[in-house]
Motif scaffolding. Structure first.
Motif, PDB file in Angstrom:
ATOM      1  N   LEU A 121      92.304   5.934  50.473  1.00  0.00           N
ATOM      2  CA  LEU A 121      92.396   6.637  49.195  1.00  0.00           C
ATOM      3  C   LEU A 121      93.880   6.868  48.942  1.00  0.00           C
ATOM      4  O   LEU A 121      94.537   7.597  49.689  1.00  0.00           O
ATOM      5  N   ASN A 165      94.705   4.732  43.545  1.00  0.00           N
ATOM      6  CA  ASN A 165      93.597   5.491  42.960  1.00  0.00           C
ATOM      7  C   ASN A 165      94.063   6.505  41.929  1.00  0.00           C
ATOM      8  O   ASN A 165      93.353   6.809  40.976  1.00  0.00           O
ATOM      9  N   SER A 190      89.497   9.495  43.123  1.00  0.00           N
ATOM     10  CA  SER A 190      89.179   8.081  42.911  1.00  0.00           C
ATOM     11  C   SER A 190      88.959   7.742  41.439  1.00  0.00           C
ATOM     12  O   SER A 190      88.529   6.630  41.120  1.00  0.00           O
ATOM     13  N   LYS A 247      90.947   7.183  38.936  1.00  0.00           N
ATOM     14  CA  LYS A 247      91.975   6.408  38.229  1.00  0.00           C
ATOM     15  C   LYS A 247      92.621   7.260  37.128  1.00  0.00           C
ATOM     16  O   LYS A 247      91.987   8.112  36.522  1.00  0.00           O
TER      17      LYS A 247
END
Length: 364
Positions: free
Chosen positions: A136, A168, A230, A232
């Motif tokens: 991550l 991410n 996560s 974006k």
């Protein structure tokens, strides 16, 4: 079969051995290495630091436990001369080293200044390997001053566009924002300005320390953090503190403002993590007010997770940790410098930011 000790201490030891996520911060190039070297208050037991560069001189001056020299026939330990292609080739030749230092890492912070050779060239190679290994990854990327020249600015833009596809989440720090800051004694010195940038990373790492390693009455675990980060888009992490009768209100006010980022709008945020720490006198009513104030500033569709812990060392104080992620990047409306128009990095126009409800009420 695992035999659990009956004491809380025994349980904590089991948790430490089995459930601790591996967090690593990698400083890439001169800018990134200097930033992580200046962080003195982070508990190195929880978070590991690595300096990565093609310059022996930079690595010698970097005060971290792990240093990796990316050396090839082009660099020979002297750096890249600002050429991002050389920086990329050096990182690609050092792929085996990079895979080794990234193996087993759960949460990775990539820290670098974009615009020069190693930061712009090697960072995407590191991010690609991290992606392949399932890390991550949050990019803490510093953009150059406009007066550093069109070539460097253009190189930073290209690097950022590529990195945005690999990591991410993005924490984008524009050095130009330092030009608008001052202090009670007058204009900021160069050292004070860079320290403001350091503080943003320091706050982010302390937030991760608190959210992941502090047991609470209501806990946030790594799955919550992974889900949030996560999404974006941009990530903004802040900490607010309050004391006295309106401790919660003041903590929220501080968390939604930042000297470098300005007011933080939650309207375009996909996910919010909220960590609240208070003393034994922290009331349910105050907890409710803080949570609802934050939720009112976001959209109804924004995912919301909250953790709460009691700290015996806090009496009438409240510390609020806010992680806003998946922030949609918007185009600039107000442009003051030609290079900013070309960058188009989605910074907010301060005049059009949504002002938090409680601040509007205070102004009225």
């Amino acid at each position: 079969m695992i035999e659990f000790e009956s004491s809380p201490k025994g349980l904590n030891n089991i948790a430490t051995e089995l459930f601790v996520p591996q967090i690593k911060v990698i400083g890439i190039g001169g800018g990134g290495c200097r930033v992580i070297s200046r962080l003195k208050s982070i508990k190195r037991g929880f978070i590991r630091f690595t300096a990565l560069d093609t310059s022996k001189k930079e690595l010698e001056n970097c005060e971290v436990e792990e240093k990796i020299l990316l050396e090839n026939s082009f660099t020979q330990g002297w750096g890249t001369g600002g050429d991002s292609q050389i920086g990329r080739k050096a990182a690609m030749e050092g792929e085996n080293k990079l895979r080794e230092i990234l193996r087993g890492v759960d949460l990775l912070f990539l820290v670098c200044g974009l615009g020069k050779g190693i930061g712009s060239g090697a960072s995407s190679v590191v991010a690609q390997i991290a992606k392949e290994l399932g890390c991550l990854t949050i990019g803490f990327f510093i953009l150059p001053f406009y007066f550093e020249g069109e070539k460097r600015v253009s190189q930073a833009k290209k690097a950022l566009e590529k990195l945005g596809e690999l990591v991410n989440g993005l924490m984008i720090i524009n050095n130009d924002s330092l030009l608008k800051l001052d202090n009670p004694q007058g204009l900021l010195s160069l050292e004070e300005g860079f320290r403001k940038v350091d503080e943003l990373l320091e706050i982010s790492l302390k937030a991760m320390e608190y959210l992941l390693f502090t047991p609470g009455l209501i806990s946030i675990d790594f799955a919550d953090v992974k889900n949030a980060l996560s999404k974006k888009g941009e990530v903004k992490i802040t900490i607010g503190k309050g004391k006295g009768e309106k401790a919660g209100e003041e903590a929220v006010r501080q968390a939604l403002s930042s000297p470098l980022w300005g007011g933080i709008s939650l309207k375009k945020t996909s996910s919010i993590l909220l960590g609240i720490r208070g003393g034994k006198k922290l009331s349910l009513n105050e907890l409710e007010k803080m949570a609802l104030t934050i939720q009112e500033e976001a959209e109804d569709t924004t995912e919301f997770s909250m953790g709460v812990s009691i700290d015996d060392e806090l009496s009438n104080e409240v510390i609020l940790t806010l992680v806003a992620s998946g922030i949609k990047m918007e185009k600039e409306v107000k442009r003051e410098k030609p290079y900013q128009e070309k960058l188009d990095l989605g910074t907010y126009d301060e005049d059009n930011l949504d002002i938090p409800t409680f601040l509007r009420k205070g102004n009225n």
